[in-house]
Design an enzyme around this catalytic site. Structure first.
Site, PDB file in Angstrom:
ATOM      1  N   HIS A  89       0.875  -1.212   0.157  1.00 48.92           N
ATOM      2  CA  HIS A  89       0.091   0.229   0.116  1.00 48.92           C
ATOM      3  C   HIS A  89       1.024   1.040  -0.170  1.00 48.92           C
ATOM      4  O   HIS A  89       0.793   2.301  -0.319  1.00 48.92           O
ATOM      5  CB  HIS A  89      -1.262  -0.141   1.099  1.00 48.92           C
ATOM      6  CG  HIS A  89      -0.654   0.197   2.484  1.00 48.92           C
ATOM      7  ND1 HIS A  89      -0.104  -1.082   3.604  1.00 48.92           N
ATOM      8  CD2 HIS A  89      -0.402   1.281   3.115  1.00 48.92           C
ATOM      9  CE1 HIS A  89       0.116  -0.467   4.309  1.00 48.92           C
ATOM     10  NE2 HIS A  89       0.000   0.859   4.478  1.00 48.92           N
ATOM     11  N   ASP A 226       1.378  -7.773   2.236  1.00 49.77           N
ATOM     12  CA  ASP A 226       0.943  -6.414   2.304  1.00 49.77           C
ATOM     13  C   ASP A 226       2.942  -6.125   1.871  1.00 49.77           C
ATOM     14  O   ASP A 226       3.291  -5.659   2.941  1.00 49.77           O
ATOM     15  CB  ASP A 226       0.220  -5.723   3.477  1.00 49.77           C
ATOM     16  CG  ASP A 226       0.210  -4.372   3.232  1.00 49.77           C
ATOM     17  OD1 ASP A 226       0.987  -3.398   1.565  1.00 49.77           O
ATOM     18  OD2 ASP A 226       0.082  -3.325   3.583  1.00 49.77           O
ATOM     19  N   SER A 648       4.049   2.849   8.964  1.00 52.74           N
ATOM     20  CA  SER A 648       3.836   1.547   7.055  1.00 52.74           C
ATOM     21  C   SER A 648       5.006   0.918   6.473  1.00 52.74           C
ATOM     22  O   SER A 648       5.360   1.981   6.265  1.00 52.74           O
ATOM     23  CB  SER A 648       2.752   1.679   6.270  1.00 52.74           C
ATOM     24  OG  SER A 648       1.609   1.554   7.457  1.00 52.74           O
TER      25      SER A 648
END
Length: 713
Positions: A89, A226, A648
C-alpha cells in the site's frame, strides 16, 4: 517532484503528544535508547547493543531504515544492491501510476526479472538518517533576549531556519531539519541523505498484496501479503542523482539480514521506522472535540466521496485503475475516523484522561516552584477548547481541507495560482508536473460529482461564518442550488478537463487565468481558509505556550517516569513482543495466521477475497520450499509494538536484529492509540518475511532476488 496535498493538509490538523512509559509503549528516539531503553530491551530478550542499533561511528541498523517520500511510509534495505522492502500500500500510488488497461500491474502484479526491466518511478524519494543531535541549548540561546513575547514564535522560527540553512551551506548533499520535541521544550537536528532515482522491482497482484481489501482493514486475523520491492540507484560515486541510465544500484552502508527461523509467542521484537503523529498530550477537552466534531466531518466527507468513486469504478476498468489509489486512501482514513471514535467511547478515554488530569492537579501540590503557573494549565485548556468549539473554526478548517483535497478542479486552479509561470509566460516545470499528475486518467464527470457533493456539505453546515464569497452567488443567483453553480463552473473553467487545460497552455494568458471561475472560486476558498487561521491567532500563542507548560509540568510532577517525545515523522524505535490478545469477552486471537486461512476466506465472487489460482495450487501441493515449517506456511503475525501512521513498511526485527516481518496495520479495538496507548489491546499487524519470500520465489518465480539477500535459516 510528485505533488500530493493530502499529507500537507492533514499534517496541519495534527497536534503533538505524550504517554506513560512501559516496556512496550513508546516511540523512542534512537539517540536516547542507550540512556533509557537498552536495559529493558535486553531484559525482554534483545541480544544487541545500543551501538549496533544506532551509531554515527559505525554501520548499524539505523543505516538500513529509510523514510519514503519524506515520511509518508517507512522501509528497509535488504541487500547490498540497494533492494528495499516496504508495504504494497506504500507503493500503491506508484504501481497505479505505471498501470494501464493493457498493463494492469495493480491486478496482475509486476516483477522485473533483471535490472534493465525495473521501472523508474517519478516523484519517489528515499531518505536515510545520517545522524541526529540535541540542539536545544543552541536554539534557545540563539533567540535574541530582547524579543517580546508576541514576537517570540517568529524569532524562534527564524533562528531555526537560519541554523538549518547554515548547516546545509556547509554540508552539500545533505538535508537538515530541526524538529521540536516535547512541545517545544527540546529541539533536535536531523541530517538526511535523499535519493530520487527509485525503481519498481516487484509487487504482488492485489489479491495478495491487498488481500482482504477494505473488508479486513484495521482488523485481525489478517492474511495480506502487504509488501513490494523497490531499488535505490546512485551515481558512480554512490551519491544521490536524478534518474540516469548511467546510475547503478546503491551500495548501502548496512542492510538487514533475514531470518527464516520463525517466531513464537512472547519472542522479542522491535520496529524502526518513521511514525507520523500522535496526540498523547491531548487533554480531555481536545478528545471531546475530536469525538463530537472533527471525526464525524471526516467520516461523512470520506464516505460520500467513496460512494461516488465506487459507482464510476464499477462501470469502467480505466476508471477503476485511475481511482484505485484515491479510493484506498479515502477508505483507510474513513474507517480510521469511525473506528477511532468507537474505541474512544468503548475504552472511556475521555473519563480516563479526566482522571489523569485530576491526579496531575493534585500532584502539583508537592512542587515548590512554578506551582501557581502550572495550576492554570488545565483550566486554560478548558477555555481554549470552549472558544474553539463555540466559534467552529476547527470544523470550518476541516471542511475546507477536505474540499480542497477532494476536488480536482480546485486543486488544479490552486496549483496554477501558486506554482505559476516563468518570465516568458510559459508554465513552470513544477506546474507542468503537478498538472500531469492531476489530469492523468482523471474523469470530468467523477470530479464534478465529488466537487458538487463536498460543496453541498460545506454549504449546508456553514450558513454564517467562514463562508467563501461565492456562496453568496449560490444563494442569490442559484437559490441555494449548488449543483447548478457547479454546472456553470465546469462549463466555463479552463480547469474542467485535460483538453480545456491543454488548449489554454497552447496560448497561455494571465488575463484569462485571472478571470477563470475556478481560479476565482479557489482564491475565495483559500481566503476563507486563511480567515480560519487568522481567527485562531487570538488564542494560538496561548495554546502553544500552555502545551509547552503542560509538558514541563508533567516532567516535574512525575520525575520517575521516562518520557518519550510524540511521533512527528522522525526515526523512532519501539520494542515489545509477539503477542496474542483477547479483544472482547469470550473472544481470543492467536498471534499468527497461515496460508490455510487464505483458502478459508476464498470467495471468487468477492474481489477482496478472490485467491489467485497459482496460490491455491501451491497450497494444495504444500509446495512451500524452505519458507514453510512443519507443513505450514505462516502469513502474518502480531506484536504489541507501539506504532502509528507512517510506520507502514517498517522493519520488524528479532532479538538479533534480523528481519522477521514488515509492519502494515493496527487493530480497530485499539484505534484510540494515537491519543492513549492500551497495553492489553494495541497490536501491530505484520506480514511474515517467510510469506514474503515464498511469494517472491515460489509464486512469482523471481528467485534471483532471494540470492541478493543474506538469509539465516
Amino acid at each position: 517532484m510528485k505533488f500530493s496535498n493530502r499529507a500537507i493538509f492533514f499534517l496541519l490538523l495534527l497536534i503533538t503528544a505524550l504517554p506513560k512509559a512501559k516496556a512496550d509503549e513508546g516511540m523512542w528516539l534512537p539517540i536516547l535508547i542507550n540512556k533509557y531503553n537498552i536495559g529493558d530491551m535486553q531484559r525482554l530478550g534483545c541480544k544487541l547493543t545500543a551501538e549496533q542499533i544506532y551509531s554515527i561511528n559505525q554501520a548499524c541498523i539505523k543505516d538500513a531504515i529509510v523514510a519514503l517520500d519524506h515520511g509518508g511510509c517507512s522501509g528497509s534495505i535488504i541487500s547490498e544492491k540497494g533492494l528495499l522492502i516496504t508495504n504494497h500500500h506504500c507503493g500503491y500510488d506508484a504501481i497505479a501510476e505505471e498501470s494501464s488497461v493493457e498493463k494492469d500491474y495493480l491486478t496482475n502484479g509486476f516483477w522485473a526479472m533483471r535490472l534493465e526491466e525495473e521501472l523508474p518511478l517519478k516523484g519517489k524519494s528515499v531518505s536515510f538518517l545520517k545522524r541526529m543531535e540535541d540542539v536545544t541549548s543552541l536554539i534557545l540561546s540563539s533567540v535574541p533576549v530582547e524579543v517580546s513575547r508576541e514576537n517570540y514564535p517568529l524569532a524562534l522560527q527564524q533562528t531555526i531556519d537560519s541554523i538549518q540553512a547554515d548547516f546545509q551551506d556547509r554540508n552539500e548533499g545533505y538535508e537538515a531539519s530541526i524538529e521540536a520535541m516535547f512541545n517545544g521544550n527540546e529541539y533536535y537536528l536531523f541530517v538526511y541523505e535523499t535519493f530520487t532515482d527509485i525503481r519498481m522491482v516487484g509487487a504482488p497482484p492485489s489479491n495478495i498484496g491487498k488481500f482482504g481489501g477494505e473488508t479486513d482493514n484495521w482488523s485481525w486475523p489478517r492474511h495480506t501479503g502487504d509488501f513490494c520491492l523497490l531499488r535505490i540507484y546512485a551515481n558512480p560515486e554512490n551519491k544521490p542523482a536524478d534518474y540516469s541510465g548511467e546510475n547503478q544500484p546503491y551500495k548501502p552502508e548496512y542492510f538487514l539480514p533475514i531470518s527464516l527461523s520463525g517466531i513464537k509467542e512472547n519472542d522479542f521484537a522491535f520496529i524502526m521506522g518513521y511514525p507520523g503523529m500522535t496526540d498523547r498530550f491531548l487533554t480531555s477537552y481536545g478528545i471531546r472535540q475530536k469525538l463530537e466534531r472533527l471525526n464525524p466531518i471526516d467520516s461523512l466527507m470520506f464516505t460520500d466521496q467513496m460512494g461516488i468513486l465506487k459507482k464510476y469504478m464499477a462501470s469502467d476498468k480505466a476508471l477503476q485503475i485511475a481511482y484505485a489509489s484515491r479510493y484506498a486512501y479515502l477508505a483507510n482514513f474513513q474507517e480510521k475516523a469511525i473506528e477511532e471514535s468507537k474505541a474512544l467511547r468503548r475504552l472511556n478515554v475521555i473519563q480516563i484522561r479526566q482522571e489523569e488530569e485530576d491526579k496531575f492537579q493534585s500532584g502539583l501540590k508537592k512542587l515548590t516552584f512554578n506551582r501557581n503557573l502550572y495550576e492554570q494549565v488545565i483550566p486554560e485548556f478548558e477555555k481554549i477548547y470552549k472558544s474553539k468549539m463555540d466559534s467552529r473554526v476547527d470544523e470550518a478548517e476541516r471542511f475546507l481541507m477536505n474540499l480542497l483535497d477532494g476536488s480536482r478542479i480546485f486543486r488544479a486552479a490552486w496549483y496554477a495560482s501558486s506554482l505559476g509561470f516563468t518570465d516568458d509566460g510559459s508554465p513552470s516545470d513544477d506546474l507542468r508536473e503537478a498538472m500531469r499528475q492531476e489530469y492523468k486518467n482523471q474523469d470530468e464527470s467523477v470530479d464534478k460529482e465529488i466537487t458538487t457533493r463536498l460543496l453541498e456539505l460545506y454549504y449546508q453546515n456553514f450558513k454564517e461564518n467562514f463562508r467563501p464569497e461565492f456562496f453568496d452567488e449560490i444563494d442569490k443567483k442559484y437559490k441555494g442550488d449548488v449543483a447548478k453553480w457547479v454546472d456553470r463552473l465546469y462549463s466555463k473553467s479552463i480547469f474542467a478537463n485535460k483538453e480545456q487545460y491543454e488548449k489554454f497552455l497552447r496560448n497561455p494568458s494571465m488575463k484569462k487565468l485571472e478571470k477563470d471561475p475556478a481560479a476565482i472560486a479557489t482564491i475565495s476558498l483559500i481566503i476563507t481558509f486563511m480567515e480560519t487561521q487568522y481567527s485562531k491567532v487570538a488564542w494560538q500563542e496561548k495554546f502553544d505556550s500552555t502545551q509547552m507548560l503542560y509538558m514541563a509540568a508533567l516532567q516535574n510532577v512525575y520525575p520517575e517516569r521516562k518520557f518519550y517525545p510524540d511521533a512527528n515523522s522522525t526515526l523512532r524505535l519501539t520494542y515489545g513482543q509477539v503477542k496474542s490478545y483477547k479483544p472482547t469477552d469470550a473472544v481470543s486471537y492467536a498471534s499468527q495466521t497461515t496460508l490455510k486461512g487464505i483458502l478459508e476466506k476464498d470467495n471468487p465472487q468477492q474481489e477482496d477475497f478472490a485467491v489467485p489460482a497459482k496460490l491455491k495450487q501451491l497450497y494444495a501441493a504444500k509446495d512451500y520450499g524452505r519458507y514453510g515449517k512443519d507443513g505450514t506456511l505462516y502469513v502474518c503475525f502480531l506484536t504489541d509494538n507501539d506504532i502509528t501512521g507512517g510506520n507502514s513498511g517498517s522493519a520488524v526485527m528479532n532479538a538479533r536484529g534480523e528481519l522477521i516481518g514488515v509492519a502494515f496495520d493496527g487493530n480497530s479495538e485499539a484505534l484510540s492509540s494515537d491519543i492513549m496507548f492500551n497495553e492489553a489491546l494495541q497490536r501491530t499487524i505484520c506480514v511474515d518475511i517467510r510469506y514474503v519470500l515464498f511469494v517472491i520465489d515460489k509464486f512469482a518465480g523471481a528467485g534471483y532476488l532471494i540470492n541478493e539477500m543474506k538469509i539465516s535459516e
